[in-house]
Design a protein around this motif. Structure first.
Motif, PDB file in Angstrom:
ATOM      1  N   SER A  90       0.893  -1.058  -0.081  1.00 49.91           N
ATOM      2  CA  SER A  90       0.058   0.012  -0.185  1.00 49.91           C
ATOM      3  C   SER A  90       0.765   1.261  -0.016  1.00 49.91           C
ATOM      4  CB  SER A  90      -0.866  -0.035   1.149  1.00 49.91           C
ATOM      5  OG  SER A  90      -1.765  -1.205   1.235  1.00 49.91           O
ATOM      6  N   ALA A  91       1.849   1.190   0.647  1.00 48.11           N
ATOM      7  CA  ALA A  91       2.810   2.342   0.980  1.00 48.11           C
ATOM      8  C   ALA A  91       3.562   2.749  -0.519  1.00 48.11           C
ATOM      9  CB  ALA A  91       3.798   2.366   2.071  1.00 48.11           C
ATOM     10  N   ALA A  92       4.146   1.452  -1.129  1.00 49.92           N
ATOM     11  CA  ALA A  92       4.647   1.506  -2.456  1.00 49.92           C
ATOM     12  C   ALA A  92       3.577   1.957  -3.270  1.00 49.92           C
ATOM     13  CB  ALA A  92       5.109   0.065  -2.647  1.00 49.92           C
ATOM     14  N   CYS A  93       2.237   1.574  -3.510  1.00 52.08           N
ATOM     15  CA  CYS A  93       1.367   2.068  -4.469  1.00 52.08           C
ATOM     16  C   CYS A  93       1.125   3.629  -4.320  1.00 52.08           C
ATOM     17  CB  CYS A  93       0.043   1.361  -4.050  1.00 52.08           C
ATOM     18  SG  CYS A  93      -0.139  -0.213  -4.940  1.00 52.08           S
ATOM     19  N   ALA A  94       1.002   4.111  -3.119  1.00 48.79           N
ATOM     20  CA  ALA A  94       1.013   5.472  -2.749  1.00 48.79           C
ATOM     21  C   ALA A  94       2.049   6.322  -3.260  1.00 48.79           C
ATOM     22  CB  ALA A  94       0.971   5.975  -1.292  1.00 48.79           C
ATOM     23  N   ALA A  95       3.369   5.879  -3.450  1.00 54.24           N
ATOM     24  CA  ALA A  95       4.435   6.483  -4.012  1.00 54.24           C
ATOM     25  C   ALA A  95       4.877   6.163  -5.278  1.00 54.24           C
ATOM     26  CB  ALA A  95       5.613   6.081  -3.127  1.00 54.24           C
ATOM     27  N   ALA A  96       3.993   5.474  -5.933  1.00 50.51           N
ATOM     28  CA  ALA A  96       4.291   5.147  -7.423  1.00 50.51           C
ATOM     29  C   ALA A  96       4.501   6.110  -8.397  1.00 50.51           C
ATOM     30  CB  ALA A  96       3.153   3.939  -7.792  1.00 50.51           C
TER      31      ALA A  96
END
Length: 477
Positions: A90-96
């Protein structure tokens, strides 16, 4: 065996919270889709659709083996691992920084969700005594309906700040789950469970993924292009190989003996068709409200909330109808309501906004249909299979639901073929009407066959169903 007796109420809170997040992520990202599309204007609709499809394809393929792995290696361990994977993804998706990176981490999210869903129910069943399990499972199952109801308005509110918040909102809730889980949950496992068929799951992943790829790229590349024909060929080979593989593996992806019961395979097929119509309806309506009526994402989310809000009370009433009349007639009745709602949109929706006279009646009728159809189809498992096969049967119904969701989104992208206009949306709603008609026919066939179907235990059955593989017979995305 369970180490010590956990506190049932706290277990219910922890596992239901995690399952809610796994379900919510489908609906909340759908409403955020226009915001994601605006943030990456260089990518076409077919490419962007994998933000939704990537999650659903991986979830469908990983669901059954995840439950089996949890049974063998520890349900608490894999539940917490699933929450941790979901949190980091989820954190990685937000920073994509791009759509390909977002699709990649959405796929990782799906792996975490697939670990959470079956293990959460297993931990719940081991925490409650038998006489309290039906109520606990009912609460757990209702999280899917709650996620469907809250997804559009919550997603619309978050996207007003940024589409990235639909992923960031997961982090504090997941963090609390990871803090509470080790203290509240107790480990349990079933050492007799065999190693699941990971190659079979990979075959399902390749087959469904290739079919979805072919459908979403064909309008741009051409139905006779080499890439599209190759994708169709790969899909056909992979999806034909999965049943062959399942017949030869001790812990298969598909429980073929259970599928010999006509009512069960009718329920699986009907679930897949209905899920395709539901996915096409939700995805299409989000795009219609934001592109044709030019609503903000917040307004669009609030506009879509009445339908899901109908699901919970109608499903309770529908359960009484199923008890009295059986699942088939209730599915057929729900299909009539669902199809009528989509038909209203075909006939009355146009470029001039008129929510109360056009969108709202369709929302209410489709919500009634969902509330009658999904619990009835899921509940077929308990009426035609012995308890030892409930886990395998429920897993297949849920997997077909995810496969249908992928294909429904892919078909709608193919119908739109670029930037859709009003005529394209009407064609999309006609697709929904067609799936409703097929769902109704499936319900009638289930009604005709249910009382004459009997399950014959095979001579060398696969491992009996365990709590991790027994998925909800309630409402899930």
């Amino acid at each position: 065996m369970t180490d010590t007796a956990p506190k049932p109420g706290l277990v219910l809170l922890v596992v239901s919270t995690a399952a809610f997040l796994a379900s919510l992520d489908t609906f909340i990202v759908t409403i955020a889709f226009p915001g994601i599309r605006a943030a990456f204007p260089g990518d076409d609709l077919a490419t962007l659709s994998w933000v939704l499809n990537g999650y659903t394809v991986l979830f469908a393929a990983c669901l059954a083996p995840a439950g089996r792995l949890a049974d063998r290696y520890g349900r608490k361990r894999l539940f917490l691992a699933g929450v941790a994977v979901f949190t980091l993804a989820s954190a990685a998706c937000a920073a994509a920084p791009s759509i390909p990176v977002l699709v990649l981490f959405r796929a990782v999210q799906a792996v975490g969700a697939a670990l959470v869903m079956p293990t959460s129910l297993a931990l719940l069943l081991t925490a409650f005594p038998p006489h309290r399990r039906p109520l606990a499972v009912g609460v757990w199952a209702s999280v899917g309906a709650a996620a469907a109801a809250l997804g559009p308005p919550v997603g619309g509110l978050l996207v007003e700040a940024s589409w990235r918040w639909v992923f960031l909102v997961n982090l504090p809730i997941c963090a609390l789950t990871l803090l509470a889980g080790p203290r509240v949950l107790r480990e349990s496992r079933d050492t007799s469970t065999g190693v699941p068929d990971l190659l079979g799951a990979a075959g399902l992943l390749v087959g469904v993924g290739a079919l979805a790829y072919a459908l979403v790229t064909a309008p741009d590349d051409g139905w006779g292009s080499a890439g599209v024909l190759t994708a169709f060929a790969v899909a056909a080979l992979a999806l034909a190989w999965v049943p062959w593989r399942s017949a030869r593996h001790a812990v298969p992806v598909l429980d073929l003996p259970a599928l010999r019961v006509p009512t069960l395979w009718l329920a699986c097929a009907t679930t897949g068709v209905f899920a395709a119509g539901f996915a096409a309806m939700l995805f299409g309506n989000v795009l219609f409200l934001t592109s044709i009526w030019h609503d903000s994402i917040l307004v669009a989310g609030l506009s879509l909330a009445p339908g899901p809000l109908m699901v919970v009370p109608v499903s309770i009433l529908g359960g009484r109808f199923v008890h009295r009349f059986g699942p088939g007639p209730v599915v057929a009745l729900g299909a009539v309501s669902f199809g009528a709602g989509a038909l209203i949109w075909v006939l009355r929706m146009d470029a001039t906004p008129d929510y109360a006279a056009s969108m709202l009646p369709g929302q209410l009728l489709t919500g009634v249909g969902v509330g009658l159809i999904l619990p009835s189809l899921s509940g077929v498992v308990g009426t035609v299979l012995p308890p030892s096969r409930w886990g395998a049967g429920s897993s297949m119904v849920t997997t077909l639901r995810q496969v249908g969701t992928v294909l429904g989104t892919a078909v709608l992208v193919a119908v739109f073929a670029g930037t859709p206009d009003l005529a394209d949306f009407r064609h999309g709603w006609l697709v929904v009407v067609a799936t409703a008609a097929a769902t109704g026919a499936g319900g009638l066939l289930i009604a005709a066959r249910r009382r004459t179907d009997h399950y014959a235990e095979p001579q060398a059955p696969s491992s009996a169903a365990s709590p991790s593989s027994i998925l909800s017979t309630g409402i899930e995305p």
